[in-house]
Design an enzyme around this catalytic site. Structure first.
Site, PDB file in Angstrom:
ATOM      1  N   SER A 159      46.709  36.241  38.023  1.00 12.22           N
ATOM      2  CA  SER A 159      45.287  36.564  38.033  1.00 12.22           C
ATOM      3  C   SER A 159      44.706  36.826  36.646  1.00 12.22           C
ATOM      4  O   SER A 159      44.346  37.944  36.302  1.00 12.22           O
ATOM      5  CB  SER A 159      45.058  37.789  38.924  1.00 12.22           C
ATOM      6  N   CYS A 206      40.233  30.249  31.490  1.00 12.17           N
ATOM      7  CA  CYS A 206      39.072  29.667  30.807  1.00 12.17           C
ATOM      8  C   CYS A 206      38.619  30.529  29.638  1.00 12.17           C
ATOM      9  O   CYS A 206      37.922  30.061  28.747  1.00 12.17           O
ATOM     10  CB  CYS A 206      37.913  29.508  31.767  1.00 12.17           C
ATOM     11  N   ARG A 265      43.087  41.427  53.059  1.00 12.01           N
ATOM     12  CA  ARG A 265      41.889  42.202  53.380  1.00 12.01           C
ATOM     13  C   ARG A 265      41.407  41.886  54.803  1.00 12.01           C
ATOM     14  O   ARG A 265      41.032  42.781  55.556  1.00 12.01           O
ATOM     15  CB  ARG A 265      40.790  41.866  52.367  1.00 12.01           C
TER      16      ARG A 265
END
Lengths: 447, 447
Positions: free
Chosen positions: B38, B42, B21
């Protein structure tokens, strides 16, 4: 030493208890004009919401406990009417019998609190037009609702007490209309956030009439009529929740300096312009930790804290208060609304060069069930990079989150510094990047 | 410039996305040995708790999105096996076909994460003995529960992943026993607080076997037998949740320095001992803001943050990370458990002269319905007056409250300074004195 305290609520009784505990041989005299001491005024809307709960539940500690267990000379029904700083005396009248009283002090604390603003308009003295500040007000509202079978109420004002009362009355199935002269709900709030609060009120059938100036209240056959310039609202009960003002007249009449919002001016040691006289609580001002300027934010924590600090100073342990960050939180139906520090407009007025961001985030992690939208507004200063304030709205995870920013403000942290803080993450409680960090990361692009 | 990243989870993909980016002409190559990138590791216990949810829900962004929308050269199923810092190459094997690969880099990020510790004991390789770290682990556990109709599980280890899994399995009506060799549940915790967690587990029918050393796992006719020195526990499934260790071997083999807990040593710019090579996430260490020393706390926020910082540094925007405060939070049944900073014992080891307090307070105001008990432990340093750490346990109002202390630790605040902070108060959310302030006021008497 004789320590006289005028006012027996948060600041007054905190000071009294602490002084007696620190230095038991101090003679501590408290003069309270009502019969109520040490109660949770902030709890009143929630108490009113529940017809079955006694107002007396809100009393934190009874007068007898202060008198008998703590050895405080607590005089209820004693209305202080004059302070003589030269002769160090307080005089007044015993409410019950009209007898005068006179007390000499070595140190005096003025903890007279605040009182609701009642507009000087026709009809605001009618029965059924009530305000909410003292415990007695709470009793009055509760018995009025019960005895008059209140079905419809109008609340004048849309501040947080008005909003809490709107929820309380809706809880009791009372129809609620709210009226205020200015067009914006919660004008200190970012409009995107205020819109969420507005929707919550509408969703809970609260009639909102912002931009309506009340010209008076009339009595009619059924009850009351709140007359505005362009409409008229019928009600069984009207609540005046326009705001409060400090009870500083007693101090001013004695030549003690007042300042912002007519609150009593105090230094960081809570001393007034007369060094033997302290002031604390809603009647006194404070320093704002972001601006370094005086401010008047009547809230419970600072009243209690200031009461303690006065006791420390009176008892020979010099204590200076740092000031307030302007942190506040309230619940309105299913929303938590919180703020700390300055809004963009306040920051401009305080001569910062502020910018702000508003972000939407979630209250729980990606894909965690039950996640709700949290909106965060952060304000920062382009000159110094400092974080200046935060506002937050959401159905969960707002009330305690604001404290992280409050602590940052006390430390004059930059947005960059704040964006590096190690905030807690677990899926039931937050996204990986806490909403505050997401907002700080956005703000960083602007400051 | 070519930026190669080994590992496609939190740190790796954060770095990849941000680099692309910031500087779209950078060639960003990610080598991930599994097919998953990705995802919210958790979130796995909460996903496992719900039989009807797909494990794939935890994927935050799909590989195709990184490849097609973001232009990242993401190679899944590419196992990196060696780094040559002299020739700046990474070599390895394509998992599917066993073919070798070789990439030259200008800058390299090692984001290899951590892996569960599996004890070198008989039976830990049996089917039905599982660990939880990767998404594949999650799939395996979930399908094992379904296919084998798991009714009884033993969890080896009582850390927060073990505790979250205990709750998840109980949600699914699986009987749970937990085993650990040391006698204390959550040894870093103040005993009064740990006792509350222990009671919550017992109240939810979790069998606790602290002080039991597992000698091995045996297969029997019905399933498995977890054999301890003094007892034996039967189970359909065993979960190894003893802890994790950093995947730092690839770095160490290339001569890159490792340190605390064998994690890769990085400076504040996330550079390893080779300045062209960065490390971030669970495989790397960090500075603790309270001690100023290196620490290894594998948690998601710092992985994401470090990934971003690496991208910034690689793309020519020098970024230094301040460090971690050791903030963490977890939910265990109806309790929120949080900590930040140092425990008393950790503070002693870090050469402070610490004292601590434990207080009981309430989650809501005096007389507010639904108030719950919150316990707070605060640690302070008698030499400097500094606040060093906090722990909290309670059914509500804990998870976000800890952040106020975390921010205080970043600012090296004293207990006295913290006790003056303007924290939010409203009856549904807090007593007037927030539990943290009550604890700070107590701590002040000791520091």
């Amino acid at each position: 030493m004789r320590f006289v305290i005028i006012g027996g609520d948060a600041a007054g009784m905190s000071a009294a208890s602490r002084a007696k505990r620190m230095q038991p041989d101090t003679e501590v005299i408290v003069l309270e004009k009502t019969e109520d001491v040490s109660y949770s005024a902030c709890g009143m809307p929630y108490n009113i919401a529940d017809a079955d709960r006694e107002v007396e539940d809100l009393v934190v500690r009874k007068a007898e406990v202060f008198r008998q267990k703590q050895g405080i000379d607590l005089f209820t029904g004693y209305r202080a009417e004059a302070i003589d700083p030269v002769n160090r005396t307080v005089t007044g009248t015993i409410v019950d019998n009209g007898e005068p009283f006179r007390f000499v002090y070595d140190r005096l604390l003025i903890a007279t609190g605040g009182r609701p603003i009642i507009p000087d308009l026709p009809g605001f003295d009618l029965p059924g037009v009530l305000a909410l500040k003292s415990l007695e007000d709470g009793r009055r509202i509760k018995s009025f609702i019960r005895n008059q079978s209140v079905k419809k109420a109008v609340i004048a004002g849309m501040g947080y007490i008005g909003l809490e009362m709107a929820e309380a009355l809706r809880e009791r199935n009372i129809a609620v209309d709210m009226v205020k002269p200015r067009p914006d709900l919660l004008p200190w709030m970012h409009r995107d956030l205020a819109a969420i609060v507005e929707k919550e009120l509408i969703d809970n059938q609260v009639g909102l009439h912002a931009g309506c100036t009340i010209t008076g209240i009339e009595k009619n056959a059924d009850g009351l009529n709140v007359v505005c310039e362009d409409r008229s609202l019928s009600a069984d009960m009207v609540l005046a929740a326009i705001g409060i003002r400090p009870n500083s007249e007693l101090a001013a009449d004695a030549g003690i300096e007042t300042g912002i919002n007519d609150a009593i001016s105090v230094n960081r040691h809570l001393q007034t312009s007369d060094e033997a006289i302290y002031a604390a609580g809603d009647c006194a001002d404070a320093v704002h930790v972001v601006t370094g300027e005086k401010t008047w934010i009547p809230l419970a924590l600072r009243a209690n804290r200031a009461g303690w600090a006065v006791a420390d100073n009176v008892c020979g342990r010099p204590t200076a208060l740092e000031g307030v960050a302007g942190t506040s939180v309230f619940k309105v139906f299913n929303l938590e609304v919180a703020r700390t520090g300055l809004s963009l407009a306040e920051a401009r007025r305080a001569d910062f060069e502020p910018v702000e961001v508003v972000i939407k985030s979630r209250s729980r992690a990606h894909a965690h069930p039950g996640a709700q939208t949290i909106r965060v507004n952060l304000v920062g200063d382009t000159r110094s990079g400092r974080l200046l304030g935060a506002q937050m709205v959401g159905p969960e995870g707002v009330a305690h989150r604001i404290n992280a920013v409050a602590v940052a403000l006390h430390n004059r942290m930059t947005a960059a510094g704040f964006s590096q803080t190690d905030l807690a993450y677990a899926p039931p409680f937050s996204p990986v990047w806490d909403p505050l960090l997401t907002a700080a990361n956005q703000l960083l692009k602007k400051v």
